[in-house]
Write a protein that holds these residues in place. Structure first.
Motif, mmCIF file in Angstrom:
data_model
loop_
_atom_site.group_PDB
_atom_site.id
_atom_site.type_symbol
_atom_site.label_atom_id
_atom_site.label_comp_id
_atom_site.label_asym_id
_atom_site.label_seq_id
_atom_site.Cartn_x
_atom_site.Cartn_y
_atom_site.Cartn_z
ATOM 1 N N VAL A 232 0.836 -1.209 0.000
ATOM 2 C CA VAL A 232 0.000 0.000 0.000
ATOM 3 C C VAL A 232 0.869 1.257 0.000
ATOM 4 O O VAL A 232 0.540 2.241 -0.677
ATOM 5 N N ARG A 233 1.993 1.239 0.723
ATOM 6 C CA ARG A 233 2.897 2.394 0.662
ATOM 7 C C ARG A 233 3.425 2.569 -0.766
ATOM 8 O O ARG A 233 3.541 3.691 -1.271
ATOM 9 N N PHE A 234 3.754 1.451 -1.414
ATOM 10 C CA PHE A 234 4.232 1.525 -2.794
ATOM 11 C C PHE A 234 3.148 2.088 -3.706
ATOM 12 O O PHE A 234 3.425 2.928 -4.572
ATOM 13 N N ALA A 235 1.913 1.631 -3.515
ATOM 14 C CA ALA A 235 0.803 2.151 -4.313
ATOM 15 C C ALA A 235 0.633 3.649 -4.104
ATOM 16 O O ALA A 235 0.283 4.387 -5.027
ATOM 17 N N THR A 236 0.893 4.104 -2.901
ATOM 18 C CA THR A 236 0.684 5.508 -2.560
ATOM 19 C C THR A 236 1.780 6.407 -3.117
ATOM 20 O O THR A 236 1.505 7.464 -3.693
ATOM 21 N N THR A 237 3.048 5.971 -2.949
ATOM 22 C CA THR A 237 4.171 6.867 -3.240
ATOM 23 C C THR A 237 5.140 6.356 -4.293
ATOM 24 O O THR A 237 6.007 7.114 -4.749
ATOM 25 N N GLY A 238 5.071 5.068 -4.657
ATOM 26 C CA GLY A 238 6.069 4.508 -5.548
ATOM 27 C C GLY A 238 7.290 3.994 -4.821
ATOM 28 O O GLY A 238 8.269 3.565 -5.444
ATOM 29 N N ASP A 239 7.244 4.001 -3.481
ATOM 30 C CA ASP A 239 8.339 3.490 -2.651
ATOM 31 C C ASP A 239 7.715 2.705 -1.501
ATOM 32 O O ASP A 239 6.896 3.243 -0.761
ATOM 33 N N PRO A 240 8.070 1.418 -1.332
ATOM 34 C CA PRO A 240 7.439 0.618 -0.271
ATOM 35 C C PRO A 240 7.930 0.944 1.131
ATOM 36 O O PRO A 240 7.339 0.473 2.112
ATOM 37 N N ASN A 241 8.987 1.726 1.236
ATOM 38 C CA ASN A 241 9.583 1.987 2.550
ATOM 39 C C ASN A 241 8.768 2.984 3.354
ATOM 40 O O ASN A 241 8.071 3.837 2.798
ATOM 41 N N GLY A 242 8.858 2.842 4.666
ATOM 42 C CA GLY A 242 8.131 3.735 5.555
ATOM 43 C C GLY A 242 8.652 3.642 6.964
ATOM 44 O O GLY A 242 9.459 2.763 7.297
ATOM 45 N N LYS A 243 8.191 4.514 7.799
ATOM 46 C CA LYS A 243 8.647 4.587 9.183
ATOM 47 C C LYS A 243 8.393 3.274 9.904
ATOM 48 O O LYS A 243 7.302 2.707 9.846
ATOM 49 N N ALA B 125 9.531 0.340 9.278
ATOM 50 C CA ALA B 125 9.650 -0.882 8.474
ATOM 51 C C ALA B 125 11.116 -1.159 8.152
ATOM 52 O O ALA B 125 11.924 -0.235 8.019
ATOM 53 N N VAL B 126 11.454 -2.437 8.040
ATOM 54 C CA VAL B 126 12.790 -2.801 7.575
ATOM 55 C C VAL B 126 12.983 -2.224 6.180
ATOM 56 O O VAL B 126 12.109 -2.345 5.318
ATOM 57 N N ARG B 127 14.135 -1.595 5.954
ATOM 58 C CA ARG B 127 14.329 -0.895 4.682
ATOM 59 C C ARG B 127 14.467 -1.875 3.530
ATOM 60 O O ARG B 127 15.262 -2.807 3.558
ATOM 61 N N TRP B 128 13.677 -1.635 2.493
ATOM 62 C CA TRP B 128 13.701 -2.435 1.272
ATOM 63 C C TRP B 128 14.654 -1.747 0.308
ATOM 64 O O TRP B 128 14.393 -0.635 -0.161
ATOM 65 N N PRO B 129 15.785 -2.375 -0.051
ATOM 66 C CA PRO B 129 16.753 -1.680 -0.909
ATOM 67 C C PRO B 129 16.257 -1.546 -2.340
ATOM 68 O O PRO B 129 15.625 -2.461 -2.886
ATOM 69 N N VAL B 130 16.535 -0.432 -2.938
ATOM 70 C CA VAL B 130 16.217 -0.245 -4.355
ATOM 71 C C VAL B 130 17.265 -0.994 -5.172
ATOM 72 O O VAL B 130 18.434 -1.099 -4.767
ATOM 73 N N VAL B 131 16.855 -1.554 -6.295
ATOM 74 C CA VAL B 131 17.789 -2.242 -7.179
ATOM 75 C C VAL B 131 18.635 -1.196 -7.896
ATOM 76 O O VAL B 131 18.113 -0.205 -8.416
ATOM 77 N N THR B 132 19.951 -1.416 -7.903
ATOM 78 C CA THR B 132 20.843 -0.492 -8.614
ATOM 79 C C THR B 132 21.550 -1.245 -9.736
ATOM 80 O O THR B 132 21.145 -1.210 -10.880
ATOM 81 N N ALA B 133 22.623 -1.963 -9.400
ATOM 82 C CA ALA B 133 23.354 -2.735 -10.410
ATOM 83 C C ALA B 133 23.725 -4.077 -9.796
ATOM 84 O O ALA B 133 23.845 -4.201 -8.570
ATOM 85 N N PRO B 134 23.906 -5.113 -10.621
ATOM 86 C CA PRO B 134 24.311 -6.417 -10.092
ATOM 87 C C PRO B 134 25.639 -6.314 -9.329
ATOM 88 O O PRO B 134 26.477 -5.488 -9.705
ATOM 89 N N PRO B 135 25.844 -7.131 -8.291
ATOM 90 C CA PRO B 135 24.931 -8.137 -7.747
ATOM 91 C C PRO B 135 23.696 -7.481 -7.124
ATOM 92 O O PRO B 135 23.802 -6.470 -6.428
ATOM 93 N N THR B 136 22.545 -8.073 -7.388
ATOM 94 C CA THR B 136 21.266 -7.433 -7.122
ATOM 95 C C THR B 136 20.889 -7.496 -5.649
ATOM 96 O O THR B 136 20.938 -8.552 -5.025
ATOM 97 N N ASP B 137 20.471 -6.346 -5.119
ATOM 98 C CA ASP B 137 19.920 -6.275 -3.766
ATOM 99 C C ASP B 137 18.423 -6.555 -3.814
ATOM 100 O O ASP B 137 17.731 -6.124 -4.738
ATOM 101 N N TYR B 138 17.929 -7.253 -2.798
ATOM 102 C CA TYR B 138 16.506 -7.557 -2.721
ATOM 103 C C TYR B 138 16.100 -7.692 -1.261
ATOM 104 O O TYR B 138 16.954 -7.675 -0.359
ATOM 105 N N LEU B 139 14.800 -7.819 -1.018
ATOM 106 C CA LEU B 139 14.283 -7.968 0.337
ATOM 107 C C LEU B 139 13.755 -9.384 0.527
ATOM 108 O O LEU B 139 12.964 -9.870 -0.278
ATOM 109 N N VAL B 140 14.195 -10.043 1.578
ATOM 110 C CA VAL B 140 13.598 -11.312 1.998
ATOM 111 C C VAL B 140 12.401 -10.968 2.879
ATOM 112 O O VAL B 140 12.543 -10.265 3.884
ATOM 113 N N ILE B 141 11.222 -11.432 2.485
ATOM 114 C CA ILE B 141 10.017 -11.159 3.262
ATOM 115 C C ILE B 141 9.634 -12.430 4.004
ATOM 116 O O ILE B 141 9.204 -13.421 3.407
ATOM 117 N N ASP B 142 9.836 -12.406 5.310
ATOM 118 C CA ASP B 142 9.432 -13.494 6.194
ATOM 119 C C ASP B 142 9.301 -12.914 7.593
ATOM 120 O O ASP B 142 9.144 -11.691 7.743
#
Length: 502
Positions: free
Chosen positions: A439-450, A452-469
């Motif tokens: 919902v934060r992503f739908a609102t602003t285009g960025d899923p991060n928020g106060k 919350a564990v920070r979700w890294p933006v993809v830049t260049a390989p090796p690729t950063d991602y978020l493990v959701i568990d």
């Protein structure tokens, strides 16, 4: 005393009128009445196109006709025709070719909310917007207008045939299910403001086949401007679609083979439209490249830098092999001589047995790594991309499960625990964090928020991602995964960049 009674009566009328106004909305085809449930109001079974029946079977969708009075919007519309399945997610209710309906959930509190439009999965042959798993109350309560849609499936949704081409050679041919999705998005653009949604802030998200459709629409000129953010969940990115004609295999060839087997050689369009639905739904069918609506394979637009320039979430689950077909033999077929090195690397990386590591490698080649490759390509052209890996399993399955099955993230995202599962506090926490991210992503285009564990933006390989568990965390692809990712995409890229068949 009479004055007090009159005041109370007027107050009651005023409250009733306000409630009635709140649970109704006016669309461009008529007024609909929904149902208030706590802080959310739902509107179900709203037609967004003319029923594609009779002479309109296998034709592009047309806007729904108007109606007089107030249409009841308290029950889901018919699902599109499909074979029956036993799984809970495939319990779609009544079916009919008259199935082009959508559903809307909105916060009861007036406002201008982001819009989240969901495309269901099911391999383009199963599923419906009214499956209980996709009930939108949980997401809408977070501050979004949620829309789920039906679209034509199987050979009713994806069918090319020389007789249909002759009927309208310059028209939009074959990919009727994708055309339905576009028609629903056009309905949203015209009408969603009446439901408190912002037509200038629409997120399209889908799972499995729906995720593939999201990628297709991000590369389709016909969908330009209809959505502004996207999420592709377990949709791969290395799929190669057949053309409508030309090449060794094409959609018209497959369509004619289907009708020939029914004894309809040299069939006319009228004869095609007389085929019983029961016969049509027996045959599987998928999108193909028609050149107007579907112009590229799902991940292809990202490699050719022709995708929409919008923020993207993309990822997959930890046990995509539950879908089937992801075996050691599959990995060997894809990798050829590169298999031994990459297999040994996966054994070392995962610490698993040879057989289990081979399945992980095949799973990576099929879903996980192509999705991340799409994120890489999207980021490389200056767009925001967020990759994820979902790895939560309900408490009753946690001890024995190999990971999160294909589609297993959906009950957490929508907050609708599957009837056959039990949840504990950990599951509830994952559901909350995932819904909040989306919902934060739908609102602003960025899923991060106060908080919350920070979700890294993809830049260049090796690729950063978020493990959701239960313990969300940022992670990065290992070198062997980067090698496997390149191998997974190589064959698809060769096909996409090959000269077109005459």
């Amino acid at each position: 005393m009479m004055r007090h009674m009159l005041f109370a009566l007027l107050l009651g009328v005023s409250i009733t009128t306000a409630a009635s106004a709140q649970t109704s909305a006016r669309t461009d085809t008529g007024q609909v009445a929904g149902v208030a449930d706590g802080t959310v109001i739902s509107f179900k079974g709203i037609p967004y196109a003319v029923p594609p029946v009779g002479p309109l079977r296998w034709k592009a969708p047309e806007p729904a006709p108007s109606w007089a009075g107030v249409r009841d919007a308290k029950a889901y519309g018919n699902a599109c025709p499909q074979l029956e399945r036993k799984e809970a997610w495939a319990q779609v209710g009544p079916q009919s070719e008259d199935c082009l309906f959508l559903n809307v959930w909105r916060p009861a509190k007036p406002g201008k909310y982001p819009v989240m439009v969901f495309l269901h999965g099911g391999g383009f042959v199963y599923g419906a917007a009214g499956v209980p798993l996709y009930e939108g109350t949980g997401l809408a309560a977070r501050g979004a207008v949620v829309v789920t849609i039906n679209y034509r499936l199987g050979r009713l949704g994806y069918f090319a045939h020389p007789a249909l081409t002759r009927e309208d050679p310059d028209g939009k041919l074959g990919n009727f299910g994708v055309m339905d999705q576009i028609a629903a998005l056009e309905w949203v653009k015209r009408n969603i403001a009446s439901f408190g949604g912002d037509p200038g802030n629409v997120m399209l998200f889908g799972e499995s086949a729906g995720a593939g459709a999201v990628q297709i629409l991000m590369g389709s000129p016909a969908a330009a401007g209809l959505f502004h953010k996207a999420a592709s969940q377990s949709g791969s990115g290395s799929t190669v679609l057949a053309p409508i004609r030309g090449g060794a295999i094409n959609a018209e060839m497959l369509g004619q083979k289907f009708t020939d087997e029914l004894g309809l050689k040299d069939a006319t369009a009228a004869q095609l439209r007389a085929i019983p639905v029961a016969e049509i739904i027996k045959a599987r069918a998928f999108p193909f490249i028609d050149g107007k609506v579907v112009t590229m394979s799902p991940g292809e637009a990202f490699y050719k830098n022709k995708q929409m320039r919008i923020p993207l979430i993309i990822g997959s689950n930890s046990n995509e092999s539950s879908l089937g077909g992801m075996t050691e033999a599959t990995a060997k077929m894809v990798l050829g001589s590169a298999f031994p090195e990459l297999h040994a690397g996966y054994v070392a990386l995962t610490g698993k047995s040879s057989d289990a590591a081979a399945v992980d490698l095949a799973e990576g080649l099929g879903f996980v790594l192509p999705s991340i490759a799409v994120a890489d390509q999207h980021a490389a052209t200056g767009n925001k991309a967020f990759a994820y890996f979902f790895d939560q399993v309900p408490v009753d399955q946690r001890a024995a499960a190999a990971g999160t099955d294909h589609g297993g993230e959906l009950e957490y995202l929508f907050g609708n625990k599957a009837a056959e599962h039990r949840w504990d506090a950990e599951d509830l926490r994952v559901s909350k964090q995932m819904g909040d991210y989306w919902v934060r992503f739908a609102t602003t285009g960025d899923p991060n928020g106060k908080g919350a564990v920070r979700w890294p933006v993809v830049t260049a390989p090796p690729t950063d991602y978020l493990v959701i568990d239960a313990k969300p965390r940022a992670a990065r692809l290992a070198p062997v995964e980067e090698k496997a990712k390149a191998a997974a995409m190589a064959a698809a890229i060769r096909t996409w960049t090959a000269p077109a068949a005459p």
